[in-house]
Design a protein around this motif. Sequence first.
Motif, PDB file in Angstrom:
ATOM      1  N   TYR A  23       0.832  -1.203   0.000  1.00  0.00           N
ATOM      2  CA  TYR A  23       0.000   0.000   0.000  1.00  0.00           C
ATOM      3  C   TYR A  23       0.872   1.260   0.000  1.00  0.00           C
ATOM      4  O   TYR A  23       0.648   2.188  -0.788  1.00  0.00           O
ATOM      5  N   ILE A  24       1.868   1.287   0.869  1.00  0.00           N
ATOM      6  CA  ILE A  24       2.732   2.473   0.964  1.00  0.00           C
ATOM      7  C   ILE A  24       3.634   2.584  -0.256  1.00  0.00           C
ATOM      8  O   ILE A  24       3.912   3.687  -0.746  1.00  0.00           O
ATOM      9  N   GLU A  27       3.001   4.787  -3.338  1.00  0.00           N
ATOM     10  CA  GLU A  27       3.418   6.200  -3.279  1.00  0.00           C
ATOM     11  C   GLU A  27       4.935   6.344  -3.171  1.00  0.00           C
ATOM     12  O   GLU A  27       5.510   7.224  -3.785  1.00  0.00           O
ATOM     13  N   ALA A  32       7.900   2.773   2.230  1.00  0.00           N
ATOM     14  CA  ALA A  32       7.374   1.438   2.517  1.00  0.00           C
ATOM     15  C   ALA A  32       8.439   0.576   3.180  1.00  0.00           C
ATOM     16  O   ALA A  32       8.163  -0.128   4.163  1.00  0.00           O
TER      17      ALA A  32
END
Length: 106
Positions: A23-24, A27, A32
């Motif tokens: 998820y991180i 971006e 992450a």
Amino acid sequence: MIAERGFKLHPLAARDIADIWAYIADESPQAARRVREDILRGIRALEHFPEQGHRRTDLTSRPLRFIVVHEYLIAYAPDEQPLWVIAVIHGRRSPRVMAAILRGRR
């Protein structure tokens, strides 16, 4: 990522960490990696002092303890050898959802 010397991750806890990373990473892969490393560093710190976490009787009646790393709540069984990490859950999730997740993991 399932087992290290002083702790074991529940298979779904390992998936939690991988999902957080993914998820991180959409971006920022660097962010992450940093979050994942911080989560694992927090877990490793529990090896020597497993009682340092706090209880969450609002989430479970089991003798689990919890620590927070970034915005993530790490649930673990302090009496297990090696330390057994049950879940890594975003701290802003509903307590009902967190409790359900924990009920489903033994």
